[in-house]
Design a protein around this motif. Structure first.
Motif, PDB file in Angstrom:
ATOM      1  N   GLU A  85      22.532  -8.480  19.222  1.00  0.00           N
ATOM      2  CA  GLU A  85      21.704  -7.907  18.211  1.00  0.00           C
ATOM      3  C   GLU A  85      21.165  -6.535  19.032  1.00  0.00           C
ATOM      4  O   GLU A  85      20.547  -6.499  20.223  1.00  0.00           O
ATOM      5  CB  GLU A  85      20.666  -8.829  18.286  1.00  0.00           C
ATOM      6  CG  GLU A  85      19.432  -8.002  17.152  1.00  0.00           C
ATOM      7  CD  GLU A  85      18.062  -8.920  17.006  1.00  0.00           C
ATOM      8  OE1 GLU A  85      17.635  -8.750  16.105  1.00  0.00           O
ATOM      9  OE2 GLU A  85      17.957  -9.952  18.025  1.00  0.00           O
ATOM     10  N   ASP A  86      21.366  -5.494  18.157  1.00  0.00           N
ATOM     11  CA  ASP A  86      21.021  -4.148  18.654  1.00  0.00           C
ATOM     12  C   ASP A  86      19.997  -3.794  17.665  1.00  0.00           C
ATOM     13  O   ASP A  86      20.135  -3.816  16.516  1.00  0.00           O
ATOM     14  CB  ASP A  86      22.462  -3.418  18.594  1.00  0.00           C
ATOM     15  CG  ASP A  86      22.240  -1.654  19.128  1.00  0.00           C
ATOM     16  OD1 ASP A  86      21.292  -1.817  19.717  1.00  0.00           O
ATOM     17  OD2 ASP A  86      22.978  -0.986  18.991  1.00  0.00           O
ATOM     18  N   ASN A  87      18.737  -3.403  18.627  1.00  0.00           N
ATOM     19  CA  ASN A  87      17.724  -2.945  17.573  1.00  0.00           C
ATOM     20  C   ASN A  87      16.751  -1.948  18.263  1.00  0.00           C
ATOM     21  O   ASN A  87      15.722  -2.005  18.680  1.00  0.00           O
ATOM     22  CB  ASN A  87      16.614  -4.210  17.667  1.00  0.00           C
ATOM     23  CG  ASN A  87      15.313  -4.186  16.981  1.00  0.00           C
ATOM     24  OD1 ASN A  87      15.463  -3.504  15.929  1.00  0.00           O
ATOM     25  ND2 ASN A  87      14.365  -4.729  17.439  1.00  0.00           N
ATOM     26  N   PRO A  88      17.484  -0.594  17.969  1.00  0.00           N
ATOM     27  CA  PRO A  88      16.875   0.651  18.290  1.00  0.00           C
ATOM     28  C   PRO A  88      15.746   1.182  17.238  1.00  0.00           C
ATOM     29  O   PRO A  88      14.838   1.946  17.755  1.00  0.00           O
ATOM     30  CB  PRO A  88      17.984   1.273  18.495  1.00  0.00           C
ATOM     31  CG  PRO A  88      19.091   1.099  17.495  1.00  0.00           C
ATOM     32  CD  PRO A  88      18.987  -0.465  17.424  1.00  0.00           C
ATOM     33  N   TYR A  89      16.049   0.600  16.015  1.00  0.00           N
ATOM     34  CA  TYR A  89      15.064   1.279  15.032  1.00  0.00           C
ATOM     35  C   TYR A  89      14.140   0.135  14.444  1.00  0.00           C
ATOM     36  O   TYR A  89      13.392   0.598  13.423  1.00  0.00           O
ATOM     37  CB  TYR A  89      15.996   1.545  13.979  1.00  0.00           C
ATOM     38  CG  TYR A  89      17.105   2.546  14.259  1.00  0.00           C
ATOM     39  CD1 TYR A  89      17.008   3.656  14.699  1.00  0.00           C
ATOM     40  CD2 TYR A  89      18.520   2.024  14.431  1.00  0.00           C
ATOM     41  CE1 TYR A  89      18.038   4.827  15.349  1.00  0.00           C
ATOM     42  CE2 TYR A  89      19.497   2.801  14.912  1.00  0.00           C
ATOM     43  CZ  TYR A  89      19.306   4.172  15.237  1.00  0.00           C
ATOM     44  OH  TYR A  89      20.054   4.731  15.619  1.00  0.00           O
ATOM     45  N   GLY A  90      13.604  -0.785  14.881  1.00  0.00           N
ATOM     46  CA  GLY A  90      13.128  -2.103  14.544  1.00  0.00           C
ATOM     47  C   GLY A  90      11.474  -1.459  14.095  1.00  0.00           C
ATOM     48  O   GLY A  90      10.872  -1.909  13.607  1.00  0.00           O
ATOM     49  N   VAL A 139      38.455 -11.311  21.337  1.00  0.00           N
ATOM     50  CA  VAL A 139      38.207 -10.170  20.254  1.00  0.00           C
ATOM     51  C   VAL A 139      36.531 -10.087  20.000  1.00  0.00           C
ATOM     52  O   VAL A 139      35.886 -11.114  20.136  1.00  0.00           O
ATOM     53  CB  VAL A 139      38.948 -10.376  18.931  1.00  0.00           C
ATOM     54  CG1 VAL A 139      40.407 -10.258  19.196  1.00  0.00           C
ATOM     55  CG2 VAL A 139      38.526 -11.623  18.180  1.00  0.00           C
ATOM     56  N   LEU A 140      36.328  -8.959  19.415  1.00  0.00           N
ATOM     57  CA  LEU A 140      34.759  -8.981  19.294  1.00  0.00           C
ATOM     58  C   LEU A 140      34.715  -8.658  17.635  1.00  0.00           C
ATOM     59  O   LEU A 140      35.692  -7.868  17.150  1.00  0.00           O
ATOM     60  CB  LEU A 140      34.328  -7.656  19.894  1.00  0.00           C
ATOM     61  CG  LEU A 140      32.778  -7.170  19.440  1.00  0.00           C
ATOM     62  CD1 LEU A 140      31.721  -8.145  19.854  1.00  0.00           C
ATOM     63  CD2 LEU A 140      32.511  -5.735  19.905  1.00  0.00           C
ATOM     64  N   LEU A 141      33.648  -9.097  17.018  1.00  0.00           N
ATOM     65  CA  LEU A 141      33.543  -8.869  15.583  1.00  0.00           C
ATOM     66  C   LEU A 141      32.486  -7.964  15.537  1.00  0.00           C
ATOM     67  O   LEU A 141      31.350  -7.944  16.271  1.00  0.00           O
ATOM     68  CB  LEU A 141      33.277 -10.197  15.018  1.00  0.00           C
ATOM     69  CG  LEU A 141      34.585 -11.041  14.650  1.00  0.00           C
ATOM     70  CD1 LEU A 141      35.117 -11.678  15.496  1.00  0.00           C
ATOM     71  CD2 LEU A 141      33.780 -12.364  13.796  1.00  0.00           C
ATOM     72  N   ALA A 142      32.453  -7.323  14.616  1.00  0.00           N
ATOM     73  CA  ALA A 142      31.435  -6.171  14.174  1.00  0.00           C
ATOM     74  C   ALA A 142      31.188  -5.871  13.042  1.00  0.00           C
ATOM     75  O   ALA A 142      32.105  -5.763  11.895  1.00  0.00           O
ATOM     76  CB  ALA A 142      31.677  -4.845  15.205  1.00  0.00           C
ATOM     77  N   VAL A 143      30.230  -5.976  12.225  1.00  0.00           N
ATOM     78  CA  VAL A 143      29.495  -5.806  10.890  1.00  0.00           C
ATOM     79  C   VAL A 143      29.923  -4.178  10.522  1.00  0.00           C
ATOM     80  O   VAL A 143      29.661  -3.313  11.464  1.00  0.00           O
ATOM     81  CB  VAL A 143      28.274  -5.808  10.652  1.00  0.00           C
ATOM     82  CG1 VAL A 143      27.892  -5.569   9.318  1.00  0.00           C
ATOM     83  CG2 VAL A 143      27.861  -7.358  10.845  1.00  0.00           C
ATOM     84  N   SER A 144      30.517  -3.965   9.602  1.00  0.00           N
ATOM     85  CA  SER A 144      31.372  -2.765   9.253  1.00  0.00           C
ATOM     86  C   SER A 144      30.506  -2.216   8.225  1.00  0.00           C
ATOM     87  O   SER A 144      30.258  -2.978   7.241  1.00  0.00           O
ATOM     88  CB  SER A 144      32.760  -2.858   8.918  1.00  0.00           C
ATOM     89  OG  SER A 144      33.235  -1.607   8.731  1.00  0.00           O
ATOM     90  N   PRO A 145      30.020  -0.769   8.106  1.00  0.00           N
ATOM     91  CA  PRO A 145      30.474   0.153   9.113  1.00  0.00           C
ATOM     92  C   PRO A 145      29.795  -0.219  10.544  1.00  0.00           C
ATOM     93  O   PRO A 145      28.508  -0.429  10.207  1.00  0.00           O
ATOM     94  CB  PRO A 145      30.239   1.446   8.546  1.00  0.00           C
ATOM     95  CG  PRO A 145      29.225   1.159   7.575  1.00  0.00           C
ATOM     96  CD  PRO A 145      29.505  -0.237   6.846  1.00  0.00           C
ATOM     97  N   VAL A 152      25.808  -6.956  15.477  1.00  0.00           N
ATOM     98  CA  VAL A 152      24.999  -6.747  14.432  1.00  0.00           C
ATOM     99  C   VAL A 152      23.755  -5.868  14.412  1.00  0.00           C
ATOM    100  O   VAL A 152      23.232  -6.131  15.712  1.00  0.00           O
ATOM    101  CB  VAL A 152      24.853  -8.085  13.699  1.00  0.00           C
ATOM    102  CG1 VAL A 152      24.028  -8.933  14.407  1.00  0.00           C
ATOM    103  CG2 VAL A 152      24.099  -7.869  12.405  1.00  0.00           C
ATOM    104  N   MET A 153      23.207  -5.109  13.746  1.00  0.00           N
ATOM    105  CA  MET A 153      22.038  -4.335  13.864  1.00  0.00           C
ATOM    106  C   MET A 153      21.095  -4.769  12.713  1.00  0.00           C
ATOM    107  O   MET A 153      21.386  -4.154  11.354  1.00  0.00           O
ATOM    108  CB  MET A 153      22.646  -2.744  13.679  1.00  0.00           C
ATOM    109  CG  MET A 153      21.360  -1.790  14.205  1.00  0.00           C
ATOM    110  SD  MET A 153      21.707  -0.061  14.301  1.00  0.00           S
ATOM    111  CE  MET A 153      22.822   0.063  15.714  1.00  0.00           C
TER     112      MET A 153
END
Length: 427
Positions: A222-227, A133-139, A189-190
């Motif tokens: 870690e997803d970082n499109p806006y950093g 399973v994958l965990l994802a910070v919501s929303p 997480v972003m």
């Protein structure tokens, strides 16, 4: 008469997440006269077609002058199929060092077709058994949940809380999943100006999250499109990957917001060491490249050349290259928050004030759904995004997302006037 039955196709095709991505990308086309506070696209006023020729020329000169390619090799590199892991990996590694303080072996990089492919490759590799399973910070960003559904990888939500991630809930979700016989593989997480919440993790929370990942034997995506886009008065914080000393973080990167979305170039830093049954090892990036070779073969060499040329023209740093964009987004974000404060001085409507990025969330005392969005577009002339697209299940959500990235300051005031009229009428 139908040729196929939807129930006999993959179950993900009926999932809300897959419908959401197309909906969010295309909703503005259905209401061309409405002002859009929905799109998370970068500002377009700084693009120039002539820049594309310049980027290509710069990259070809780099191939000749720095890598020693002859003219035949330059043509082959640009026009032919290329290396599966990418041809700008060395430049991306230099960019990560310059802008993020991340030291990475270029061979630990896979250059992908946008960040979306990076997500798919990573999740495909991690999903080994039905128990995974994958965990994802919501929303959560719909791209990650939709990709997981396509790969039959269940997603367990972790509460975001006021700090961007509730670490106690993260531990509880991991333990509960394992008690149910499941195997949590990673948590998405972003940390910087998250889509859709706009929230960021402070430095202490970043360190604690890395500690929790180690304690719970969990990877972090870690997803970082806006950093690169903190608001005025805020400083950039180190990424999780820059703080990572135990190779817990798989870093998902994109040039869509910082360079050129039309190039569709992203990447994944996957420097984890993979043990093989015969006693040998490889990098996770090498394993991801095997999947990529069967998915997209390679990333467009022309798209990579555009990104490579832009990187080279700015000494592989995009911080200075995005000063105008950062100022634009900061000004628009301030206009949104101040405009909301002027229109809603009471307590019935509230919103968060992000430290940067593209998005903020408005909370209202009524249900926000696609039907209300259609009414807003048709009768009030303003678009926004229902936050229900970023949650699982059918629980009514009383919030909407506003984006500040692709509107002009002249559009923000009338857009907020229209939004305020809608909200007042709903109240």
């Amino acid at each position: 008469m139908a040729d196929l039955d939807l129930t006999e196709l993959h179950g993900a095709l009926t999932d809300r997440a897959l419908n959401s991505m197309n909906f969010l990308n295309e909703v503005a086309q259905h209401y061309p006269n409405a002002i859009s506070l929905a799109a998370g696209r970068p500002a377009e006023q700084f693009y120039a077609v002539e820049d594309l020729h310049s980027y290509l020329d710069t990259f070809c000169a780099y191939l000749r002058d720095q890598l020693g390619y002859d003219e035949a090799a330059v043509r082959r590199t640009i026009f032919q199929y290329g290396r599966t892991k990418g041809i700008v990996h060395q430049l991306v590694a230099r960019n990560l060092l310059a802008d993020e303080g991340i030291t990475v072996d270029p061979e630990a990089l896979v250059v992908t077709v946008g960040c979306q492919e990076a997500m798919v490759l990573t999740l495909r590799a991690l999903r080994a058994t039905p128990a995974d399973v994958l965990l994802a910070v919501s929303p959560a960003y719909v791209g990650i949940t939709g990709a997981a559904r396509l790969l039959d990888l269940p997603v367990l939500p972790v509460a975001g809380g006021n700090d961007g991630v509730d670490l106690e809930d993260l531990v509880a979700v991991v333990k509960a999943a394992r008690a149910d016989g499941l195997r949590p593989r990673a948590c998405y997480v972003m940390p910087d100006f998250a889509n859709p919440s706009g929230l960021s993790l402070d430095l202490e929370t970043r360190h604690r999250l890395l500690d929790v990942a180690t304690e719970q034997d969990l990877l972090l995506l870690e997803d970082n499109p806006y950093g690169l886009f903190p608001a005025e008065g805020f400083e950039r914080l180190p990424t999780l990957k820059a703080l990572d000393t135990g190779r817990r973080v798989i870093y998902l990167g994109s040039f869509a917001k910082t360079a050129l979305p039309g190039a569709r170039v992203g990447y994944v830093v996957a420097d984890q060491v993979v043990a093989h049954p015969d006693g040998t090892t490889s990098l996770l990036a090498d394993e991801l490249s095997k999947i990529k070779s069967m998915l997209t073969v390679n990333t467009s060499a022309i798209g990579q050349a555009m990104i490579g040329g832009k990187l080279l023209q700015h000494d592989c740093s995009l911080v200075a290259a995005n000063e105008r964009e950062r100022a634009t987004y900061a000004e628009n974000l301030r206009a949104l928050t101040e405009g909301l404060a002027a229109r809603f001085p009471g307590g019935e409507v509230s919103w968060n004030v992000p430290a940067g990025g593209f998005f903020l969330v408005v909370t209202v005392p009524f249900v926000v759904d696609d039907a209300l969005l259609a009414k807003s577009a048709q009768e009030y002339g303003v678009l926004w995004t229902p936050m229900s697209h970023f949650y699982d299940g059918d629980t009514p959500i009383h919030a909407l997302r506003l984006s500040c990235s692709s509107v002009t300051p002249a559009e923000i005031e009338p857009a907020l006037d229209r939004l305020a009229a809608l909200i007042r009428d709903q109240l």
